[in-house]
Design a protein around this motif. Sequence first.
Motif, short mmCIF file in Angstrom:
data_model
loop_
_atom_site.label_atom_id
_atom_site.label_comp_id
_atom_site.label_asym_id
_atom_site.label_seq_id
_atom_site.Cartn_x
_atom_site.Cartn_y
_atom_site.Cartn_z
N SER A 100 0.60 11.18 -8.11
CA SER A 100 -0.12 10.70 -9.27
C SER A 100 0.82 9.98 -10.24
O SER A 100 0.48 8.94 -10.80
CB SER A 100 -0.81 11.88 -9.94
N MET B 43 -2.90 -1.76 -8.34
CA MET B 43 -3.14 -2.63 -7.19
C MET B 43 -4.28 -3.59 -7.49
O MET B 43 -5.30 -3.21 -8.04
CB MET B 43 -3.50 -1.74 -6.00
N ARG C 280 0.83 -1.21 0.00
CA ARG C 280 0.00 0.00 0.00
C ARG C 280 0.86 1.26 0.00
O ARG C 280 0.45 2.29 -0.54
CB ARG C 280 -0.96 -0.02 1.19
N ARG D 58 -16.93 10.31 -9.94
CA ARG D 58 -17.16 9.20 -10.88
C ARG D 58 -17.53 7.90 -10.18
O ARG D 58 -18.18 7.03 -10.75
CB ARG D 58 -15.92 8.96 -11.75
N GLU E 31 -10.26 3.76 -2.44
CA GLU E 31 -8.88 3.34 -2.65
C GLU E 31 -8.67 2.81 -4.06
O GLU E 31 -7.63 3.07 -4.67
CB GLU E 31 -8.51 2.26 -1.63
N GLN F 103 -11.92 13.27 -8.82
CA GLN F 103 -12.43 12.36 -9.87
C GLN F 103 -13.06 11.12 -9.25
O GLN F 103 -14.11 10.66 -9.70
CB GLN F 103 -11.28 11.92 -10.79
N GLU G 199 -11.95 2.56 -17.32
CA GLU G 199 -11.85 3.75 -16.47
C GLU G 199 -10.44 4.37 -16.44
O GLU G 199 -10.29 5.56 -16.69
CB GLU G 199 -12.35 3.42 -15.05
N PRO G 200 -9.40 3.59 -16.13
CA PRO G 200 -8.07 4.23 -16.12
C PRO G 200 -7.64 4.72 -17.50
O PRO G 200 -6.90 5.71 -17.60
CB PRO G 200 -7.14 3.12 -15.60
N MET H 295 -9.74 8.09 -18.06
CA MET H 295 -9.52 9.18 -17.11
C MET H 295 -8.04 9.53 -16.95
O MET H 295 -7.71 10.66 -16.64
CB MET H 295 -10.12 8.80 -15.75
N CYS H 296 -7.16 8.56 -17.09
CA CYS H 296 -5.76 8.83 -16.77
C CYS H 296 -4.86 8.82 -18.00
O CYS H 296 -3.80 9.43 -18.00
CB CYS H 296 -5.24 7.82 -15.77
N ASN I 122 1.94 1.99 -3.56
CA ASN I 122 0.85 2.60 -4.33
C ASN I 122 0.42 3.94 -3.72
O ASN I 122 -0.49 4.60 -4.18
CB ASN I 122 -0.35 1.63 -4.33
N LEU J 232 -8.25 5.77 -6.35
CA LEU J 232 -6.92 6.37 -6.24
C LEU J 232 -5.86 5.46 -6.86
O LEU J 232 -4.94 5.92 -7.53
CB LEU J 232 -6.57 6.62 -4.77
N SER J 233 -6.02 4.15 -6.63
CA SER J 233 -4.97 3.22 -7.06
C SER J 233 -4.80 3.17 -8.57
O SER J 233 -3.72 2.91 -9.07
CB SER J 233 -5.25 1.81 -6.52
N ILE J 234 -5.88 3.42 -9.31
CA ILE J 234 -5.72 3.41 -10.77
C ILE J 234 -5.31 4.79 -11.29
O ILE J 234 -5.16 4.98 -12.49
CB ILE J 234 -7.00 2.95 -11.51
N GLY J 235 -5.14 5.75 -10.40
CA GLY J 235 -4.61 7.05 -10.81
C GLY J 235 -5.63 8.17 -10.87
O GLY J 235 -5.32 9.27 -11.29
N LEU J 236 -6.88 7.91 -10.44
CA LEU J 236 -7.85 9.00 -10.38
C LEU J 236 -7.47 9.94 -9.24
O LEU J 236 -6.92 9.51 -8.23
CB LEU J 236 -9.26 8.46 -10.12
N TYR K 271 0.72 16.54 -5.31
CA TYR K 271 -0.19 15.58 -5.91
C TYR K 271 0.35 15.04 -7.23
O TYR K 271 0.20 13.87 -7.54
CB TYR K 271 -1.57 16.21 -6.12
N ARG L 268 1.46 6.63 -8.88
CA ARG L 268 0.29 5.74 -8.98
C ARG L 268 0.10 5.26 -10.42
O ARG L 268 -0.46 4.19 -10.65
CB ARG L 268 -0.97 6.46 -8.49
N ARG L 269 0.54 6.09 -11.39
CA ARG L 269 0.38 5.65 -12.77
C ARG L 269 1.40 4.59 -13.17
O ARG L 269 1.26 3.94 -14.19
CB ARG L 269 0.47 6.85 -13.71
N VAL M 5 -4.11 -0.02 -16.45
CA VAL M 5 -3.28 1.10 -16.00
C VAL M 5 -1.93 1.08 -16.73
O VAL M 5 -1.25 2.09 -16.85
CB VAL M 5 -3.06 1.03 -14.45
N LEU N 234 -1.20 4.44 -1.12
CA LEU N 234 -2.47 4.42 -0.40
C LEU N 234 -2.19 4.64 1.08
O LEU N 234 -3.04 5.08 1.82
CB LEU N 234 -3.21 3.10 -0.61
#
Lengths: 244, 221
Positions: free
Chosen positions: A76, A84, A45, B138, B123, B134, A103-104, A107-108, A48, B126-130, A72, A79-80, A156, A50
Amino acid sequence: MLKIEGLKKSFDSLQVLKGIDLTVEKGQVVSIIGPSGAGKSTLLRCINYLEKPTEGTITIGDVILKSGHNRYKKVSALRRKTAMVFQNYNLFKNKTALQNIMEPMIMCQGMNLKEAEDKAMEILTSIGLKDKRDVYPAHMSGGQQQRVGIGRAMAVNPEVMLFDEPTSSLDPELVNEVLEVIRALASKHTMTLLIVTHEMRFAKEVSDRIVFMEDGLIVQEGTPEEIFNSMNPRIQRFVGSVSV
Amino acid sequence: MNFDIEYFFSMFPIILSGFPTTVEVAGVSLVFSVIIGFIIAAFRYYNIPVLKQLSIVFVSFFRSTPFIAQLFVFYYGIAQVSRIVRNMSSFWATIIVLSLSFAAYMSEDIRGAIMSVDKGQFEAGLSIGLSTWQTIYRIIIPQAVRVAIPGMMNSFANLFKSTSLCFIVGLKDMIAYCKNETNVSFRYLEGYMAVLIIYWIILSLISYLQSRLEKYMNKAY
């Protein structure tokens, strides 16, 4: 490459990680084993972000993150490069299997819908769940949900994929379908995989290296042979107590 | 005294002249109460010092006192010390008190709904990068809305019915039209029966809407 130096993590007065140093080459598969409360999940964690490390440095490729306040943007970026897979899957309950994986990407990674859908379908096919594309998590079995969880992590496109006891919540007969997916990923050696697991046989078979943790520290790390034939009595007792 | 059915039906158009006012007051109050409720829920959810304690007092006060007394304190009581309130129309005064009062209920519905969303969802986002924001809009809000809808729709139904108390401060709503008419004819039974029927139909529509909405929201579950 993933490099962890002097990583410590405390929750109030409880020190869970007491100084972890670990280097993993790109594409390596590393299993982390050890008794409950050893800090295995907390280590993942922290990687990542977290959990915020109390002390130490985490380096993945060109991203270097030190403990203390981080912007941030930097968090970020870390995290990219990581993704996890959770013990309880944690699929987005308001999204279908396909949307979870998209989603990733949307959005990312700024992919457009069409592109993301094509890629997500490729991933769904590779985990054998093409026909579940429009199914919501609540209508999938645990094994299917966890496979989608892995699919979402694949989306991801991380350098390091983190598995936090990915099969611990599953019915015994569903464990294998998930391990199959991880095995397939491991055999490619394109991503670094860090797997916290209690599946000793699987860890032995799939890992390049195994890390044994106890009480917030790495007791020993080495090849599966080294760990399973360790001279350390504590490790002997641990791996001996689980039938391999 | 017998029931004058003709008079009963003739009351409907008269009462319905107040319908636009009732709907406007209820609609505007709904929007404000949801916005204020959301802010209060956020104060409490994020444990913001001072604001959190104030929110708790606010919610407790408005939920534990009669709406009509709140309205009187505002419209007659505060009017004695505030020129702004003294010059305020009954339309806006009722909207203000309804909004505050029902914000207290709405905030509890919203807070409960947000808390019902598993921490793991956050979590995972956040873990996938949002980013945090967001993830909230979402992942968390879409899931919380589903949980919040039944409670919030109930609160709205109560809000809608509470507008009927506001004729007392001079709001020209459906009740007011009925009152004016029956005060002359003395046919209270017919008049207020018509009011009941109208409210019954409107509230049934609201509850039908609620069940449709819930069904739609539950398709993922």
